[in-house]
Design an enzyme around this catalytic site. Sequence first.
Site, PDB file in Angstrom:
ATOM      1  N   VAL A  76     -54.574 -77.091  31.427  1.00 39.77           N
ATOM      2  CA  VAL A  76     -53.323 -77.453  30.747  1.00 39.77           C
ATOM      3  C   VAL A  76     -52.190 -76.623  31.331  1.00 39.77           C
ATOM      4  O   VAL A  76     -52.299 -75.399  31.444  1.00 39.77           O
ATOM      5  CB  VAL A  76     -53.428 -77.207  29.219  1.00 39.77           C
ATOM      6  CG1 VAL A  76     -52.091 -77.474  28.539  1.00 39.77           C
ATOM      7  CG2 VAL A  76     -54.514 -78.072  28.608  1.00 39.77           C
ATOM      8  N   ALA A 121     -50.154 -71.588  31.926  1.00 34.63           N
ATOM      9  CA  ALA A 121     -51.235 -72.575  32.008  1.00 34.63           C
ATOM     10  C   ALA A 121     -52.520 -71.955  31.488  1.00 34.63           C
ATOM     11  O   ALA A 121     -52.580 -70.750  31.237  1.00 34.63           O
ATOM     12  CB  ALA A 121     -51.433 -73.025  33.446  1.00 34.63           C
ATOM     13  N   LYS A 122     -53.530 -72.750  31.301  1.00 34.54           N
ATOM     14  CA  LYS A 122     -54.859 -72.245  30.961  1.00 34.54           C
ATOM     15  C   LYS A 122     -55.866 -73.324  31.292  1.00 34.54           C
ATOM     16  O   LYS A 122     -55.534 -74.508  31.298  1.00 34.54           O
ATOM     17  CB  LYS A 122     -54.941 -71.937  29.456  1.00 34.54           C
ATOM     18  CG  LYS A 122     -55.994 -70.929  29.110  1.00 34.54           C
ATOM     19  CD  LYS A 122     -55.501 -69.546  29.439  1.00 34.54           C
ATOM     20  CE  LYS A 122     -56.363 -68.441  28.926  1.00 34.54           C
ATOM     21  NZ  LYS A 122     -55.607 -67.191  28.890  1.00 34.54           N
ATOM     22  N   GLY A 123     -57.080 -72.904  31.567  1.00 34.37           N
ATOM     23  CA  GLY A 123     -58.142 -73.872  31.826  1.00 34.37           C
ATOM     24  C   GLY A 123     -59.404 -73.426  31.140  1.00 34.37           C
ATOM     25  O   GLY A 123     -59.488 -72.307  30.624  1.00 34.37           O
TER      26      GLY A 123
END
Length: 434
Positions: A76, A121-123
Amino acid sequence: MSRDQPVRSTLPPPAPLEWESKFFQDTVKLVERTSDLMKLDPNIKHRLTTPDRALIVTVPVRMDDGTVQNFVGYRVQHNNTLGPCKGGIRYHHDVNLGEVSALATLMTFKCAVAGLPLGGAKGGVRVDPTLLSRHEVQRLTRRYTVEIINFIGPDSDIPAPDMGTNDQTMAWIMDTYSQMKGYAVPSVVTGKPISAGGSKGRREATGRGVAYTIAAAAEHLGLKLEGMTCAIQGFGNVGMYAARKLARMGVKIVAVSDVTGAIYNPEGLDIAHLRKYVGIRQVVQGYPRAEAITNDQLLRLKVDIMLPAALGGVIDAEIARDMKCRILAEGANGPVTSEGDEVLRARSDEIFVIPDVLANAGGVTVSYFEWVQGLQSFFWTSREINERLYRVMHTAFDDCVKFKEKFRTDMRTASLMLGIHRVSEAMLARGLFP
Ligand code: GLU
């Protein structure tokens, strides 16, 4: 139906957004509340409470027994106004789109609070990595990287470690990305091993940064750091290095926990000895020089410093009411629920909160240093890294305190105000495309 009838009333109620979850809603509530206090432009407020882009992928992995299992992964990107998106990748059995979106949102403001030219962001992949062999984790990581390959890049979105991932995971991501390009691209991820283009001090950076902000808080409150007591929830990358640094600063670490339980010794734990024990047994449980307590008891201990450094959402209203610390330093991302935060705001004269976006910003700060070093192929010494980290953390702390005093508010609100202020000013200056 007459043309004058309001069309809206005939529409079904809006469907919940795909990324809705308790953690995401709590994060949105916080951003909305802060934006309203700042009288932020409602269009910008709305933009900041929804991620820019979200990618969902399925990741088929051949397991060691020959079967194939499908895992679900996410990346994201919340906001890229200040620069390329930046944020970790989490492997955990509870990972979901809501959690990753909330964490991506926090990354935007964390980078802004630290003054870094990066977005958020992050995943993550919904998997319990402790149940997989090293080969399985490698295959999972490489396939996940390929599934998100058009989403990431050194100019667009740069992953890093988070819960359940480490420097080895980053080396596999860097290698997979580089193999696809045909040449080495070290700056596509940070938190790599030093041998593969990583930065000195990155592994210790988050814990070290937490310790720096605690020292700054003690000074701000006119308290002597030396001799203070501290309880740490979580003994992973953040908790362990924070414990080590704090112990060197003269703080007495009296309790530590992990998923298996907590240990307590009012005389103080020998962190080097405990690290050796955990190195062999993998868990703090059974550590001989302390008594066993529960994680809940740890959070309620009477200590000077409480340092949650594990999962999110662990401090709810009830625990927030029972907490007996002077400083709450959030090593974890989102450790306090929205209800817990309300209680803490009411108790802000008793408990000084160093919120996650400030307390744990040391990790992404040295990630930024690693990214810059990689782009320039020019590497800095440990001393340069640590001095710069120290300066960034202290400046961020002072900037948050200035906002706290100017707007007569609590530290969490002030930190978020600072983050929102920096991002929204840039959004206004850049304008809306097209
Ligand atoms: N996962 C870490 C965080 O939550 C580090 C992110 C990064 O280094 O990009 O801040």
